[in-house]
Design a protein around this motif. Structure first.
Motif, PDB file in Angstrom:
ATOM      1  N   ILE B  69     -63.545 -47.909 -31.659  1.00  0.00           N
ATOM      2  CA  ILE B  69     -62.395 -47.498 -30.854  1.00  0.00           C
ATOM      3  C   ILE B  69     -61.949 -46.144 -31.397  1.00  0.00           C
ATOM      4  O   ILE B  69     -62.217 -45.815 -32.540  1.00  0.00           O
ATOM      5  N   GLY B  72     -55.872 -43.873 -33.595  1.00  0.00           N
ATOM      6  CA  GLY B  72     -54.581 -44.298 -33.072  1.00  0.00           C
ATOM      7  C   GLY B  72     -54.127 -45.571 -33.756  1.00  0.00           C
ATOM      8  O   GLY B  72     -54.926 -46.257 -34.398  1.00  0.00           O
ATOM      9  N   THR B  85     -54.966 -51.431 -25.150  1.00  0.00           N
ATOM     10  CA  THR B  85     -54.444 -50.646 -26.269  1.00  0.00           C
ATOM     11  C   THR B  85     -54.622 -49.181 -25.925  1.00  0.00           C
ATOM     12  O   THR B  85     -55.048 -48.842 -24.819  1.00  0.00           O
ATOM     13  N   CYS B  87     -55.864 -45.174 -27.534  1.00  0.00           N
ATOM     14  CA  CYS B  87     -56.560 -44.455 -28.607  1.00  0.00           C
ATOM     15  C   CYS B  87     -56.659 -42.990 -28.226  1.00  0.00           C
ATOM     16  O   CYS B  87     -56.172 -42.565 -27.180  1.00  0.00           O
ATOM     17  N   ARG B  88     -57.266 -42.235 -29.092  1.00  0.00           N
ATOM     18  CA  ARG B  88     -57.344 -40.796 -28.925  1.00  0.00           C
ATOM     19  C   ARG B  88     -58.770 -40.404 -28.605  1.00  0.00           C
ATOM     20  O   ARG B  88     -59.715 -40.923 -29.212  1.00  0.00           O
ATOM     21  N   ARG B 410     -57.173 -53.914 -35.549  1.00  0.00           N
ATOM     22  CA  ARG B 410     -57.772 -52.593 -35.389  1.00  0.00           C
ATOM     23  C   ARG B 410     -57.371 -51.692 -36.546  1.00  0.00           C
ATOM     24  O   ARG B 410     -56.328 -51.901 -37.195  1.00  0.00           O
ATOM     25  N   GLU B 412     -58.338 -47.242 -37.471  1.00  0.00           N
ATOM     26  CA  GLU B 412     -58.506 -45.986 -36.744  1.00  0.00           C
ATOM     27  C   GLU B 412     -59.818 -45.937 -35.952  1.00  0.00           C
ATOM     28  O   GLU B 412     -59.963 -45.117 -35.070  1.00  0.00           O
ATOM     29  N   HIS B 413     -60.766 -46.809 -36.289  1.00  0.00           N
ATOM     30  CA  HIS B 413     -62.068 -46.700 -35.635  1.00  0.00           C
ATOM     31  C   HIS B 413     -62.653 -48.005 -35.128  1.00  0.00           C
ATOM     32  O   HIS B 413     -63.600 -47.986 -34.363  1.00  0.00           O
TER      33      HIS B 413
END
Lengths: 383, 431
Positions: B69, B72, B85, B87-88, B410, B412-413
Motif C-alpha cells: 500500500i 500514509g 483507506t 494512501c499517497r 497497516r 507506510e507500505h
C-alpha cells in the motif's frame, strides 16, 4: 496548578537527610548499541524515570589544573550515562535513585596538541589501555528541596559513588544541585523531552588514582589536585532515539556506533572498519550514504577524517541518484574541496546549481554561496 | 446515553428521547462485520467481538493476506466486503477500496494533492485522516484538506470541497489529520480555518449545513456524545476544549486550557454520563472535565490534570473506572493506567513502544510503532501480555481495525489481514 512550594515540599525547611543507599547493579553498565548512552539495567528501569545524559553540546566537564607554572583547563562534551528519578518525586523519597556515567578519555580536550597527548599518555590517563573513566552513583544524602516554580523542582544533595580511573576505584563524595525540568514549548528549543540538570564539583587528587605526571617537566605545570566542575543535561529522550522514520533504526544505531568509535573513543581503526561494513550495507541507499559522508565531514571532534572513505560514500550516493541531487552533489564537492581537488569540487557544485529547483531556497542559497567560495579558491590557486 | 449502530450505517448518535428505547434495544444486539469510521462502531476503539484466541503462535496470528500500500497513516474502515483507506501516490492522494476477502484492489480514486511549500513532511504528507462510510457514500479528507464524497461501490467522486481554498482550512504543517464524522444527514469536519473552526455538509449534496465559530485546526477527531440529554460535538482544538450542538454548530460550552496542552492529537474519551478525558503529549498531560448544566447554560469544569499520562497521536480507552493508553512523546513510551477518580497513575509498563489500542473480547489489541502486535489483559492492578509478534517493518502509527475475528493492520507500505480467532490460532503461545 500553582501549589506553593512549601505545601508540596515540606522538606524544604527540614533539610531532610535520606542517606539513601541506592539500587546497585554491579559495575557501570556498558555502552549501548550506538554508544551514545549506557545499557540501563532492568532493575534501574523499574525504579522510575530514566534521564539520559545528553552528549555533544554542553561543556559537561571543566577540569582545571592550577599549577605554579601553568594553568590548564581540560573540557569534555562527550560524557554519556543516565540518572533515575522517582516517577512521582515526593518529599519522602530521594530525587535520585540510580546513575552511572562514562567519560571517554580521548574526548578530553586541552586545546593544545602537546598537552592533549601528555594527558592521554601512559603515565597520565593512558587512553590506549583505559579508554574511559567511569562513575557509579551509590548514595544520595543531605537532600534539600530548594525550590519549585512552573513545575520545575530544585534540590541540593550530596552524591556518593565510585569513580574509576585506570582501573583504580576510589570513593567520591560531592555536593550537587539537581533540577527537574518538565517539557515545555520553551525547553523544546533546547531539547525535546523532560530534562534534568545536575551540577557538581569536586577535587580530584592524582595520587588517589595512581596518576602520574607525564614526565618531570610537568611537575610544576600540572597540579597535584585537579578541580572538576560538572554540568550534565539529561533528557528522558535517549540520545539514541531515532526520530526520523525515513531512517532505519539499525542503520541509525550503526552510524552512531561508528561515530562513537571515531570521534569519542579515538579509535579510527575499529571505527572505519565498522564504517566500511555500513557502507556496504547501504551501498544503494543514497540518503544513508550521504548521511555517513556528511557526518565524517562535518561532525565536531573527529580527529581522523578519512576523506577517501567519505569520497567513496559521496560518489556512490551520486551514482545512485544519477548526479542530479543538489544536496548530494554538494557533499561530493565538499569532500573534493577538502582533499584539495578544487576544480573538481567547483564542477560538482556547478552541477548542483543546475538542480536547485528541487530543494528549499535557503539550502539552494547555501550551495550557491559555497560554489562562489570554491570558485574564488580555484582562482587563487590558478594565480 | 443511547447509541446504536447497524451494518452499512454509521452509528446513529443522539436523536430524540423517544428513540432512546429503540436504540438501546438495537445496541443490545451486536451487528457484526462493520467498522465504518475512525475509532470503530462507537468511535471509542472498543467493539463487540468474541471467539478471539487467548494467545498466538510466536510468529503472530494467522495471516490471511498482505499487500503493498502507499504511504500514509489513514486507518482502515470496513463496510461489507470492502475495506477503505487512503494512501499517497507521488503528488496525489489516493482513496482505496480493497476486497476484504483477498486484499485485491476493488477501485482506486486519485486526485492531485501536491504538498505546500511551508509543510514539514519528514513523517510524510499523509493522508492521516480516516475515511467515513455512511450509507452508500464514502467521505474522505486528504492531507492537503481536499474533502471528497465518493460512491463507495465505484469510487466515483460525487462532490468535493477544497477546504483550504474555500474555508481557509489549515494543513497543520504536517498534513490534515482529523477524521470526518456522520451526524444525521450531515458530515462534520474539522476546518481550523481563519474564520471557521468546524463545518457540517449535507451528505447528499455537499452543501454547507452550518459553520461553527473559529477554532484552531487540530488532529483530534470529533465525536458526538449525549450529555444532559442533548447531543454534544466534542472538540479538542489547540488550547480549547469545547462541546457544540452538532445540529447547528453553535457552541454549547468551551474551556481554555494551558497552552502546553495545545499540541493535542489524541481523540477525546467520553466517560458517561458527563465526563470527558483529553490527553496531549509534548509536556501536556491528561485532563478530566465534567460538563455541567445549570441556569440554562453549560459549563465544563476541570476535575484533574495529570502531567504523567501523555498520549501522543494514538488513542486512549476507558475500561471501567480507568483510562488505559500509551503515554510518551520523544522519551520512553509507557502503557499506562490512570484512575478516573483522581488522575493518579495506577501503573506503567515499558514493554512496548508508543502504541495504538483496541479493546475487544475483554482484552487490548495493541500495535506499537515498531510494528509489534500484542494481545494483553489490563486491569487496575497491571498488565498481562498473552502474545506478541513483530509483524510490520515500517513505522506503524495507524490504529488497527477489528471486524469479527479479522484484524487489519497497516504501516507506510504494507496492509495486512490477520485472523485472531481461536480456531485459526489453536495451540499458539507467542509471548
Amino acid at each position: 496548578m500553582k501549589a506553593t512550594f512549601a505545601r508540596l515540599w515540606p522538606a524544604v525547611s527540614l533539610a531532610v537527610c535520606w542517606g539513601a543507599t541506592l539500587a546497585r547493579s554491579g559495575d557501570v553498565p556498558p555502552r549501548s548499541a550506538g554508544g551514545q548512552t549506557l545499557e540501563v539495567p532492568k532493575e534501574h528501569l523499574d525504579l522510575g524515570e530514566v534521564y539520559y545524559v545528553t552528549p555533544g553540546e554542553d561543556t559537561q566537564l571543566v577540569c582545571t589544573s592550577d599549577a605554579p607554572l601553568a594553568r590548564l583547563a581540560v573540557t569534555c562534551n562527550r560524557v554519556v550515562g543516565y540518572f533515575v528519578t522517582p516517577f512521582e518525586p515526593s518529599a519522602e523519597q530521594s530525587p535520585l535513585l540510580a546513575g552511572a556515567v562514562r567519560i571517554p578519555v580521548a574526548a578530553l580536550q586541552t586545546g593544545a596538541n602537546a598537552s592533549g597527548e601528555a594527558l592521554r599518555s601512559p603515565p597520565a590517563l593512558h587512553a590506549a589501555e583505559y579508554p574511559e573513566i567511569t562513575f557509579r552513583l551509590l548514595q544520595v544524602s543531605n537532600v534539600k528541596a530548594t525550590g519549585e516554580e512552573n513545575q520545575r523542582k530544585r534540590f541540593t544533595v550530596t552524591l556518593a559513588g565510585e569513580m574509576t580511573i585506570k582501573d583504580k576505584t576510589v570513593a567520591l563524595e560531592a555536593p550537587a544541585e539537581l533540577e527537574l525540568i518538565p517539557f515545555t514549548w520553551r525547553t523544546m528549543a533546547r531539547n525535546v523531552g523532560e530534562l534534568l540538570t545536575l551540577r557538581t564539583h569536586f577535587d580530584l587528587k592524582l595520587a588517589d588514582y595512581g596518576l602520574e605526571k607525564p614526565d618531570r617537566s610537568y611537575n610544576e605545570r600540572i597540579a597535584d589536585v585537579i578541580k572538576v566542575d560538572v554540568f550534565l543535561l539529561c533528557n528522558t529522550m535517549s540520545p539514541e532515539k531515532n526520530l526520523d522514520p525515513r531512517i532505519k533504526t539499525p542503520q541509525f544505531l550503526k552510524q552512531l556506533r561508528f561515530l562513537t568509535l571515531v570521534r569519542d573513543l579515538g579509535d579510527p581503526e575499529k571505527g572505519y572498519e565498522l564504517g566500511r561494513g555500513l557502507l556496504r550495507e547501504v551501498w544503494d541507499d543514497a540518503a544513508a550514504l550521504d548521511r555517513l559522508a556528511s557526518a565524517v565531514l562535518s561532525e565536531d571532534g573527529i580527529a581522523t577524517r578519512d576523506l577517501r572513505f567519505v569520497l567513496k560514500a559521496a560518489r556512490r550516493a551520486n551514482e545512485v541518484t544519477d548526479f542530479k541531487d543538489p544536496s548530494l552533489l554538494s557533499t561530493l564537492g565538499h569532500v573534493l574541496f577538502d582533499m584539495g581537488r578544487v576544480d573538481e569540487a567547483v564542477e560538482r557544485l556547478r552541477q548542483a546549481t543546475e538542480h536547485l529547483e528541487s530543494i528549499p531556497p535557503p539550502v539552494a542559497g547555501e550551495i550557491r554561496a559555497t560554489l562562489e567560495r570554491y570558485e574564488r579558491e580555484a582562482e587563487r590557486e590558478r594565480e | 446515553m443511547a447509541k446504536c449502530w447497524c451494518p452499512g450505517r454509521p452509528p446513529v448518535q443522539g436523536g430524540k428521547r423517544a428513540a432512546v428505547g429503540f436504540c438501546l434495544l438495537l445496541a443490545a444486539i451486536p451487528c457484526w462485520g462493520q467498522w465504518p469510521q475512525w475509532g470503530g462502531p462507537r468511535r471509542d476503539f472498543t467493539c463487540e467481538a468474541s471467539g478471539l484466541a487467548e494467545t498466538w503462535p510466536a510468529d503472530g496470528p494467522k495471516k490471511l493476506w498482505s499487500r503493498e500500500i502507499g504511504a500514509g497513516h489513514s486507518a482502515i474502515v470496513v463496510d461489507g466486503e470492502h475495506l477503505y483507506t487512503m494512501c499517497r501516490r507521488g503528488e496525489q492522494d489516493a482513496v482505496l477500496a480493497v476486497r476484504a476477502a483477498d486484499g485485491k484492489t476493488a477501485w482506486e480514486t486519485k486526485y492531485d494533492a501536491p504538498p505546500k511549500e511551508d509543510m514539514q513532511l519528514e513523517f510524510g504528507p499523509g493522508p492521516h485522516s480516516t475515511p467515513l462510510v455512511a450509507d452508500e457514500r464514502l467521505f474522505t479528507v486528504g492531507g492537503m484538506v481536499h474533502f471528497h464524497c465518493l460512491d463507495k461501490q465505484t469510487g466515483k467522486i460525487l462532490w468535493s470541497h477544497n477546504l483550504m481554498e474555500e474555508l481557509g482550512a489549515s494543513h497543520l504543517n504536517r498534513g490534515y489529520g482529523a477524521s470526518p464524522l456522520a451526524f444525521k444527514d450531515t458530515v462534520i469536519v474539522i476546518v481550523g480555518g481563519t474564520e471557521v473552526g468546524v463545518a457540517a455538509f449535507r451528505q447528499d449534496t455537499g452543501e454547507v449545513a452550518w459553520k461553527s465559530e473559529k477554532f484552531r485546526g487540530g488532529y483530534p477527531s470529533p465525536m458526538v456524545v449525549r450529555i444532559h440529554d442533548e447531543d454534544h460535538l466534542l472538540l479538542a482544538l489547540g488550547a480549547e476544549r469545547a462541546g457544540l450542538d452538532p445540529a447547528t454548530g453553535k457552541t454549547r460550552w468551551k474551556a481554555s486550557v494551558d497552552k502546553q496542552l495545545a499540541g493535542i492529537m489524541s481523540s477525546p474519551v467520553f466517560v458517561p454520563p458527563d465526563r470527558i478525558f483529553f490527553s496531549a503529549a509534548y509536556g501536556g498531560g491528561s485532563q478530566l472535565f465534567r460538563v455541567r448544566f445549570a441556569d440554562d447554560a453549560y459549563t465544563a469544569e476541570e476535575l484533574w490534570h495529570n502531567t504523567k499520562m501523555k498520549v501522543m497521536y494514538s488513542d486512549a480507552i476507558r475500561i471501567g473506572d480507568y483510562i488505559y493508553g500509551s503515554s510518551g512523546d520523544f522519551g520512553p513510551a509507557f502503557l499506562m493506567a490512570v484512575s478516573l477518580e483522581d488522575g493518579k497513575v495506577a501503573w506503567r509498563d515499558r514493554s512496548f513502544g508508543k502504541a495504538s489500542l483496541l479493546y475487544a473480547d475483554g482484552k487490548l489489541i495493541l500495535l506499537d510503532e515498531e510494528g509489534v502486535l500484542a494481545l494483553v489483559s489490563v486491569s487496575p492492578e497491571g498488565v498481562k501480555i498473552h502474545a506478541q509478534a513483530k509483524l510490520l517493518e515500517e513505522k506503524a502509527f495507524t490504529v488497527p481495525t477489528l471486524v469479527g475475528t479479522r484484524l487489519y493492520l497497516r504501516d507506510e507500505h504494507t496492509l495486512l489481514a490477520l485472523d485472531l480467532g481461536q480456531a485459526a490460532n489453536a495451540g499458539g503461545a507467542g509471548s
